[in-house]
Design a protein around this motif. Structure first.
Motif, PDB file in Angstrom:
ATOM      1  N   ALA A   1       0.864  -1.172   0.000  1.00 41.18           N
ATOM      2  CA  ALA A   1       0.000   0.000   0.000  1.00 41.18           C
ATOM      3  C   ALA A   1       0.901   1.223   0.000  1.00 41.18           C
ATOM      4  CB  ALA A   1      -0.885  -0.018   1.225  1.00 41.18           C
ATOM      5  N   TRP A   2       0.769   1.979  -1.027  1.00 40.38           N
ATOM      6  CA  TRP A   2       1.660   3.128  -1.178  1.00 40.38           C
ATOM      7  C   TRP A   2       1.527   4.064   0.012  1.00 40.38           C
ATOM      8  CZ3 TRP A   2       5.756   5.137  -2.901  1.00 40.38           C
ATOM      9  CH2 TRP A   2       5.889   6.469  -3.272  1.00 40.38           C
TER      10      TRP A   2
ATOM     11  N   VAL B   1       4.525   7.570   2.991  1.00 43.91           N
ATOM     12  CA  VAL B   1       4.989   8.554   2.024  1.00 43.91           C
ATOM     13  C   VAL B   1       3.802   9.328   1.508  1.00 43.91           C
ATOM     14  CG1 VAL B   1       6.120   8.836  -0.183  1.00 43.91           C
ATOM     15  CG2 VAL B   1       6.854   7.033   1.369  1.00 43.91           C
ATOM     16  N   ARG B   2       3.878  10.607   1.538  1.00 41.37           N
ATOM     17  CA  ARG B   2       2.806  11.388   0.954  1.00 41.37           C
ATOM     18  C   ARG B   2       2.896  11.292  -0.548  1.00 41.37           C
ATOM     19  NH1 ARG B   2       3.681  16.436   1.549  1.00 41.37           N
ATOM     20  NH2 ARG B   2       5.552  16.076   2.774  1.00 41.37           N
TER      21      ARG B   2
ATOM     22  N   SER C   1       4.271  13.892  -4.597  1.00 45.64           N
ATOM     23  CA  SER C   1       5.470  14.707  -4.524  1.00 45.64           C
ATOM     24  C   SER C   1       6.534  14.099  -5.421  1.00 45.64           C
ATOM     25  CB  SER C   1       6.005  14.736  -3.096  1.00 45.64           C
ATOM     26  OG  SER C   1       4.956  14.550  -2.199  1.00 45.64           O
ATOM     27  N   PRO C   2       6.391  14.278  -6.715  1.00 46.63           N
ATOM     28  CA  PRO C   2       7.371  13.669  -7.597  1.00 46.63           C
ATOM     29  C   PRO C   2       8.759  14.242  -7.329  1.00 46.63           C
ATOM     30  CG  PRO C   2       5.889  15.116  -8.813  1.00 46.63           C
ATOM     31  CD  PRO C   2       5.403  15.070  -7.418  1.00 46.63           C
ATOM     32  N   VAL C   3       9.686  13.376  -7.118  1.00 44.44           N
ATOM     33  CA  VAL C   3      11.048  13.797  -6.847  1.00 44.44           C
ATOM     34  C   VAL C   3      11.903  13.305  -8.002  1.00 44.44           C
ATOM     35  CG1 VAL C   3      12.954  13.639  -5.243  1.00 44.44           C
ATOM     36  CG2 VAL C   3      10.627  13.493  -4.394  1.00 44.44           C
ATOM     37  N   ARG C   4      12.580  14.174  -8.615  1.00 46.53           N
ATOM     38  CA  ARG C   4      13.393  13.758  -9.764  1.00 46.53           C
ATOM     39  C   ARG C   4      14.707  13.180  -9.286  1.00 46.53           C
ATOM     40  NH1 ARG C   4      11.739  15.289 -14.637  1.00 46.53           N
ATOM     41  NH2 ARG C   4      13.791  14.874 -15.466  1.00 46.53           N
TER      42      ARG C   4
ATOM     43  N   LEU D   1       2.669  -0.991 -14.664  1.00 46.70           N
ATOM     44  CA  LEU D   1       2.486   0.204 -13.870  1.00 46.70           C
ATOM     45  C   LEU D   1       2.436   1.459 -14.716  1.00 46.70           C
ATOM     46  CD1 LEU D   1       4.613  -0.852 -10.898  1.00 46.70           C
ATOM     47  CD2 LEU D   1       2.244  -0.108 -10.815  1.00 46.70           C
ATOM     48  N   VAL D   2       3.059   1.387 -15.859  1.00 46.70           N
ATOM     49  CA  VAL D   2       2.959   2.529 -16.738  1.00 46.70           C
ATOM     50  C   VAL D   2       1.495   2.782 -17.002  1.00 46.70           C
ATOM     51  CG1 VAL D   2       3.371   3.344 -19.051  1.00 46.70           C
ATOM     52  CG2 VAL D   2       5.195   2.215 -17.795  1.00 46.70           C
TER      53      VAL D   2
ATOM     54  N   ALA E   1      -0.076   4.222 -14.041  1.00 49.79           N
ATOM     55  CA  ALA E   1       0.332   5.607 -13.883  1.00 49.79           C
ATOM     56  C   ALA E   1      -0.404   6.494 -14.887  1.00 49.79           C
ATOM     57  CB  ALA E   1       1.838   5.727 -14.082  1.00 49.79           C
TER      58      ALA E   1
ATOM     59  N   MET F   1      -0.357  10.427 -10.424  1.00 44.34           N
ATOM     60  CA  MET F   1       0.269  10.149  -9.143  1.00 44.34           C
ATOM     61  C   MET F   1      -0.796   9.900  -8.083  1.00 44.34           C
ATOM     62  SD  MET F   1       3.427  10.085  -9.625  1.00 44.34           S
ATOM     63  CE  MET F   1       4.094  10.251  -7.978  1.00 44.34           C
ATOM     64  N   GLY F   2      -1.982   9.564  -8.506  1.00 48.60           N
ATOM     65  CA  GLY F   2      -3.082   9.378  -7.566  1.00 48.60           C
ATOM     66  C   GLY F   2      -2.779   8.326  -6.526  1.00 48.60           C
TER      67      GLY F   2
ATOM     68  N   ARG G   1      -3.709   5.552  -5.449  1.00 47.93           N
ATOM     69  CA  ARG G   1      -4.351   4.256  -5.591  1.00 47.93           C
ATOM     70  C   ARG G   1      -3.629   3.237  -4.733  1.00 47.93           C
ATOM     71  NH1 ARG G   1      -9.399   4.429  -7.566  1.00 47.93           N
ATOM     72  NH2 ARG G   1      -9.405   6.577  -8.208  1.00 47.93           N
TER      73      ARG G   1
ATOM     74  N   GLU H   1      11.429   8.155 -12.791  1.00 51.59           N
ATOM     75  CA  GLU H   1      12.013   9.345 -12.213  1.00 51.59           C
ATOM     76  C   GLU H   1      11.423   9.744 -10.872  1.00 51.59           C
ATOM     77  OE1 GLU H   1      11.807  12.263 -15.244  1.00 51.59           O
ATOM     78  OE2 GLU H   1      13.500  11.426 -16.339  1.00 51.59           O
TER      79      GLU H   1
ATOM     80  N   GLU I   1       7.978   7.227  -6.083  1.00 50.23           N
ATOM     81  CA  GLU I   1       6.886   6.259  -6.119  1.00 50.23           C
ATOM     82  C   GLU I   1       7.200   5.120  -7.083  1.00 50.23           C
ATOM     83  OE1 GLU I   1       2.975   7.679  -7.136  1.00 50.23           O
ATOM     84  OE2 GLU I   1       2.124   5.678  -7.015  1.00 50.23           O
TER      85      GLU I   1
ATOM     86  N   TYR J   1       9.515   2.864  -5.441  1.00 54.70           N
ATOM     87  CA  TYR J   1       8.762   2.075  -4.462  1.00 54.70           C
ATOM     88  C   TYR J   1       8.052   0.909  -5.142  1.00 54.70           C
ATOM     89  CZ  TYR J   1       4.999   0.907  -1.218  1.00 54.70           C
ATOM     90  OH  TYR J   1       4.118   0.231  -0.416  1.00 54.70           O
TER      91      TYR J   1
END
Lengths: 559, 167
Positions: A36-37, A42-43, A46-49, A70-71, A74, A79-80, A82, B6, B9, B12
């Motif tokens: 479970a994400w 983790v919130r 918040s995409p982190v490059r 997963l693509v 996604a 970034m929902g 789910r 990138e 998530e 993860y």
């Protein structure tokens, strides 16, 4: 001197490590599909490059598949947040809206499907799902485990999608010989099968799904039959198109069936030579049926059939769940016969053990169950494991006579069929655990098949054998022979051929009685004295069925 | 695939199974593996956001974080139960291990864990992960690559004496 240093007795490091790896793949079925994400703390959003690039993972398969799947997730949800819960995660309940469909790839030959088979299956399933327009899904499979898990949103058409997944998808064009089935002008001896009928598997296929061009397969509205009716257009590959033209030209007015997984979809006759290599399957489908069948045909057939294990809907945990209410609940044995002891058929232990325990059982008998679950574990630990004693099971069917059922007989037959597959002990562990107070129907066909599945048998072969009553005659013969020899109840134990008194009574210290008898035999004490004093209830000497172990081999302990 | 790669998530999702598998094999209890996996990703995320992400590959970095939590868990578990690592097997608990394959796996793993000393066992568990090379394993275990190789060699010597583990 030794040119072959790395023989079976001197394995190389690579062989050792490969062996460990092979065993270790068993862990895959215990690892959840994904966590479970949110539970990771983790919130989301918040995409982190970072500069991490994926590398091909272990065995190459799972990460590739997960990433590819997963693509899609996604894309569907960005970034929902789910929550994606896999079937192997006992600690969590799916909190939102995914349904997981667990199925197993079952090879026809009973061999374990290879990683390549699993790989191929997963890619076919992905292609089917995409081709059917199912956008949100996840698929997971262990690198060497034939269990495949597909997750789809609960809002999707779960029934149709599971049908889409579970179909083997073998398309065949089967010619119906006019000698039997007649022609468009004259009826034959046999009726032309209607769509939906099973086609005689003995009839050879003239053309198959592989001869079609996937790009030419599509579902369209069948305008001849109204707007609600759909059909599937197909086209042969260039090479096969001319072959089909020649073949159809030679069989004008004759019938052929377009068959998917053994079932006729449409049974046209050939009006004239079919040129251009295209055709249609007008099976009067609904839109969903046509779309999904087209997707299946485009993706090609699975290497082996997929067998549904369970469908977990939101809120259901991964606890053993039945695919349908009709499936019997099978209890898991609490006591299992160790698998690291040599066994062969219904014999457990060293084949040359000096002492043989012949055990006569009825699988519905509760005293046999306590013998098997309690006493036998002690015997195994103290005697069988050390190679001093072997245990041989025999059938003595009695309870069916009281209940009027045939559960004991069927269970005994099933256990012998399991023995064919080297799984007698695992199978009987399940039988004991699933006794239900001698109720007729406790070992129904469904129950036995479910047990076979849980015990890891080749279910298809098991079912065939069970339906044939493969060993019923032997079960009855062994029971009759036991009766003729004076056995009156179950369990009855013979120690080196001598009936052990009290062994069919509800003895309070069964183990002590049996171990004392074993020790007498091993120490070379006169077995005849034992027999004299204990066998009073039985007309001794015990005759033919036990002849293999007769006379009691008292000095055999030194063997 | 690039867009997915990138983000944290994505990492993860991509590495969840690897971290969970390692935790489960080390701790042998699904509840503990769940805890450790969640905590490991949480810590990793915090580190990542504050710019202390992996300098090289991500998996060794994740497993290094996981390993500290595993050791911590084992220590606490020892205090509580006085049971050595591996003293508990999910196969004996009334858990969800409904099928034989799983039970058979745990039976095998019991034997594997019994015969191999902790470090030899761990190096084989890490080696199961095909995309970890000796250098990455060394990073996790605090050894040089040659240290890893000699640990594997010792593990092989143990295996050679216990054919039932690898046959």
């Amino acid at each position: 001197m030794n040119t072959n240093a790395f023989g079976p007795n001197n394995p190389s490091d690579d062989e050792l490590l490969a062996g460990v790896r092979r065993h270790m793949t068993g862990v895959e079925s215990l690892v959840p599909l994904s966590g479970a994400w949110e539970a990771s703390g983790v919130r989301v959003g918040s995409p982190v490059r970072v500069g991490v690039r994926s590398r091909v993972g272990f065995a190459g398969l799972v990460p590739l598949v997960l990433v590819a799947a997963l693509v899609v997730v996604a894309v569907g949800y960005g970034m929902g947040a789910r929550v994606w819960t896999g079937a192997g995660s006992p600690a969590r309940t799916p909190t939102t809206d995914w349904v997981t469909i667990n199925c197993e790839l079952v090879s026809a030959t009973g061999q374990k499907p290879t990683a390549a088979d699993v790989d191929l299956t997963v890619s076919i399933l992905m292609s089917r799902l995409q081709s059917a327009g199912v956008e949100d899904y996840g698929i997971s499979a262990g690198p060497a485990s034939p269990i495949i898990t597909v997750s789809i949103p609960a809002t999707a058409d779960v029934d149709s999608i599971s049908a889409l997944i579970l179909r083997t998808g073998r398309l065949e064009f089967v010619w119906l010989p006019p000698a039997d089935y007649g022609t468009a002008d004259a009826a034959g001896r046999k009726a032309v099968p209607a769509p939906g009928a099973s086609i005689d598997p003995a009839l050879p296929a003239q053309f198959a799904g592989a001869d079609l061009d996937p790009a030419k397969i599509q579902a369209v509205v069948d305008t001849n039959s109204g707007p609600e009716s759909w059909k599937i257009l197909f086209g042969f590959t260039a090479a096969k198109a001319s072959e089909f033209e020649t073949w159809s030209g030679a069989h004008v007015k004759e019938y052929f069936a377009i068959v998917v997984d053994g079932v006729a979809q449409s049974v046209p006759y050939i009006f004239s030579a079919i040129t251009g290599g295209s055709g249609e399957i007008s099976g009067n489908y609904t839109k969903a049926q046509a779309t999904y069948l087209a997707a299946v045909l485009r993706a090609g057939p699975l290497p082996y059939p997929l067998v549904l294990q369970s469908i977990l809907r939101p809120g259901e945990t991964a606890a053993p769940s039945s695919p349908s209410p009709a499936m019997p609940e099978v209890a898991t044995p609490t006591v299992r016969t160790p698998t690291d002891i040599p066994s062969s058929g219904r014999t457990l232990g060293n084949a040359n053990a000096p002492v043989t325990l012949d055990v006569y059982v009825d699988f519905q008998c509760s005293a046999c169950r306590s013998l098997a679950e309690d006493t036998q574990s002690q015997l195994i630990a103290n005697y069988v494991r050390g190679g001093k004693v072997k245990i041989v099971y025999h059938d003595f069917v009695v309870i069916d006579q009281n209940t009027g059922g045939h559960d004991s007989e069927d269970a005994a037959d099933a256990a012998r069929i399991a023995a064919d597959q080297g799984k007698f002990w695992a199978f009987s562990d399940y039988l004991w655990a699933n006794q239900q107070n001698e109720q007729p129907g406790e070992f129904s066909r469904d129950m036995l098949i479910e047990i076979a599945r849980m015990a890891g048998l080749d279910v298809a072969k098991f079912t065939t054998d069970l339906d044939a009553g493969k060993y019923l005659a032997e079960v009855r013969a062994e029971s009759a022979a036991g009766q003729a020899a004076g056995i009156t109840g179950t369990p009855t134990i013979l120690v080196n051929g001598k009936v052990l008194d009290g062994s069919n009574a509800a003895s309070s210290d069964y183990y002590a009685t049996i171990s004392a008898a074993i020790d007498r035999n091993r120490s070379g004490a006169s077995p005849s004295a034992t027999a004299q004093s204990t066998a009073s209830a039985f007309p001794t000497p015990v005759a033919s069925p036990f002849a293999t172990d007769w006379p009691a081999a008292s000095p055999g302990a030194s063997r | 695939m690039e867009a997915v790669d990138e983000t944290f998530e994505a990492l993860y999702r991509q590495r969840y199974r690897d971290v969970y598998r390692y935790s489960l094999l080390m701790l042998r209890r699904p509840e503990d593996a769940d805890d450790v996996t969640s905590e490991a990703f949480h810590r990793a995320y915090v580190a990542w956001q504050s710019g202390r992400g992996p300098s090289g590959q991500a998996l060794p970095w994740l497993l290094l974080i996981t390993r500290r939590l595993v050791i911590d868990k084992v220590r606490r578990r020892r205090l509580i139960s006085w049971l050595p690592l591996g003293g508990l097997s999910p196969a004996r608990e009334p858990a969800e291990q409904a099928d034989t394959a799983r039970t058979e796996f745990w039976l095998w793993f019991d034997r594997f864990a019994r015969e191999l000393p902790d470090r030899q066992r761990e190096v084989l568990i890490l080696r199961y992960q095909r995309d970890l090379d000796d250098e990455a394993i060394g990073e996790i275990l605090g050894l040089s690559s040659s240290g890893v190789r000699s640990l594997v060699a010792r593990a092989c010597a143990t295996l050679r004496g216990n054919p039932e583990i690898w046959r």
